[in-house]
Design an enzyme around this catalytic site. Structure first.
Site, short mmCIF file in Angstrom:
data_model
loop_
_atom_site.label_atom_id
_atom_site.label_comp_id
_atom_site.label_asym_id
_atom_site.label_seq_id
_atom_site.Cartn_x
_atom_site.Cartn_y
_atom_site.Cartn_z
N HIS A 1 0.94 -1.26 -0.10
CA HIS A 1 -0.01 0.03 0.14
C HIS A 1 0.75 1.39 0.10
CE1 HIS A 1 -3.59 2.67 1.38
NE2 HIS A 1 -2.46 3.25 1.94
N GLU A 2 1.89 1.36 0.83
CA GLU A 2 2.76 2.36 0.98
C GLU A 2 3.56 2.51 -0.12
OE1 GLU A 2 2.08 4.91 3.26
OE2 GLU A 2 0.79 3.74 4.30
N HIS B 1 1.83 4.28 -3.11
CA HIS B 1 1.73 5.90 -3.20
C HIS B 1 2.85 6.58 -3.51
CE1 HIS B 1 -1.64 6.28 -0.49
NE2 HIS B 1 -1.22 5.85 0.54
N GLU C 1 -6.08 6.91 -1.08
CA GLU C 1 -5.91 5.89 -0.04
C GLU C 1 -6.82 4.51 -0.72
OE1 GLU C 1 -3.78 5.56 2.51
OE2 GLU C 1 -3.58 7.67 2.28
#
Length: 306
Positions: free
Chosen positions: A140-141, A144, A215
């Site tokens: 997930h990070e 980004h 997100e």
């Protein structure tokens, strides 16, 4: 270099529109300050200095604020191993890996581009998550970073920070020196505070709208890359539940960086804060992951690995 994280055109459009609107707001803000303060050199120099610092040193500022430190493979071999595998699968540069000695379970990525990025996790997160859950959070990070929305949020946050600082400066300056100021000066300070407050409010809402969508985009990209949305759903449920148990007074320092976190640092009863959250609700995120899980034909049980 294009990574293998699933691209998101809607995220790209939202980032472009947000930066365009904030750019217009920024120009209007600077012009108003120049007119009110009658010193364009001072305004431009200060604004440029803050923007440069925010862009070039955002990773260091975030790490310092959250007590994070860069760690080598010898200290955290498992953490480095997961990051190595994900970066290899995603075909992207490996960011610096950092750990923050905090019990609050969370993670964030920062940096101006994929070649100058930092991925930080807290010791509370490492202690609570299973390997497949940790992989989901790190994916997930990393998404980004790959989508470059970390840099966009960093730049977008700059305007609100400057406006907020000016409001505070003008307020305390007027409060402490009000007796020595003439009426015209007082009116200028009130005008500066009003313009700055309006700019802060507008930038606040624009950033919140972009942040909530990014997100969801990161959840989608991570689930698609790892092929295990249920593991990410399990991590979300676990982390959100544990953060809710932490007293609000212990979360206040962390809340300034909510836009960068995997899950916002909100207490058990956030109240109005939930309406202005930088993240979509847990229910929204879990519903999206459940749909992706069904599309991939994955077992629906949260946390169950393939």
């Amino acid at each position: 270099m294009q990574s293998r994280f699933q691209s998101d055109r809607r995220l790209t459009v939202r980032m472009t529109v947000t930066l365009f609107l904030l750019g217009l707001l920024y120009v209007a803000f600077i012009a108003a300050l120049i007119v009110l303060m009658k010193s364009w050199v001072l305004v431009v120099v200060i604004a440029a200095a803050f923007l440069g610092a925010q862009y070039w040193f955002s990773d260091r500022i975030a790490l310092f604020a959250m007590r994070g430190r860069i760690v080598e493979r010898e200290e955290y071999p498992q953490l480095h191993g997961v990051v190595d595998r994900l970066c290899a699968v995603a075909d992207m540069p490996k960011p610096l890996v950092a750990v923050s000695d905090m019990d609050m379970p969370n993670a964030f990525a920062t940096g101006r581009n994929p070649d100058h990025a930092v991925l930080c996790v807290t010791t509370g997160l490492l202690r609570r998550l299973e390997p497949d859950e940790l992989e989901g959070v790190l994916a997930h990070e990393l998404s980004h970073v790959a989508h470059k929305d970390v840099a966009v949020i960093t730049i977008a946050s700059f305007l609100g920070v400057i406006a907020g600082l000016i409001v505070r400066f003008a307020f305390y300056s007027q409060l402490l020196g009000g007796g020595r100021r003439d009426q015209n000066t007082a009116l200028v300070f009130m005008a500066v505070m009003t313009v700055s407050a309006a700019v802060y409010a507008i930038s606040f809402m624009l950033i919140r709208a972009l942040s909530r969508y990014r997100e969801l985009a990161a959840d989608r990209a991570a689930a698609q890359l790892t092929g295990r949305p249920s593991a990410l759903a399990s991590a979300l449920t676990k982390v959100t539940g544990d953060i809710a148990k932490i007293p609000s007074k212990d979360l206040r320092t962390a809340q300034a960086f909510n836009a960068f976190y995997f899950t916002p640092a909100l207490g058990a009863e956030p109240g109005v804060a939930r309406l202005f959250s930088t993240h979509p609700s847990l229910e929204q995120r879990l519903e999206q992951l459940a749909r992706i899980s069904a599309e991939l034909g994955e077992a629906a049980t949260p946390g169950k690995a393939d």
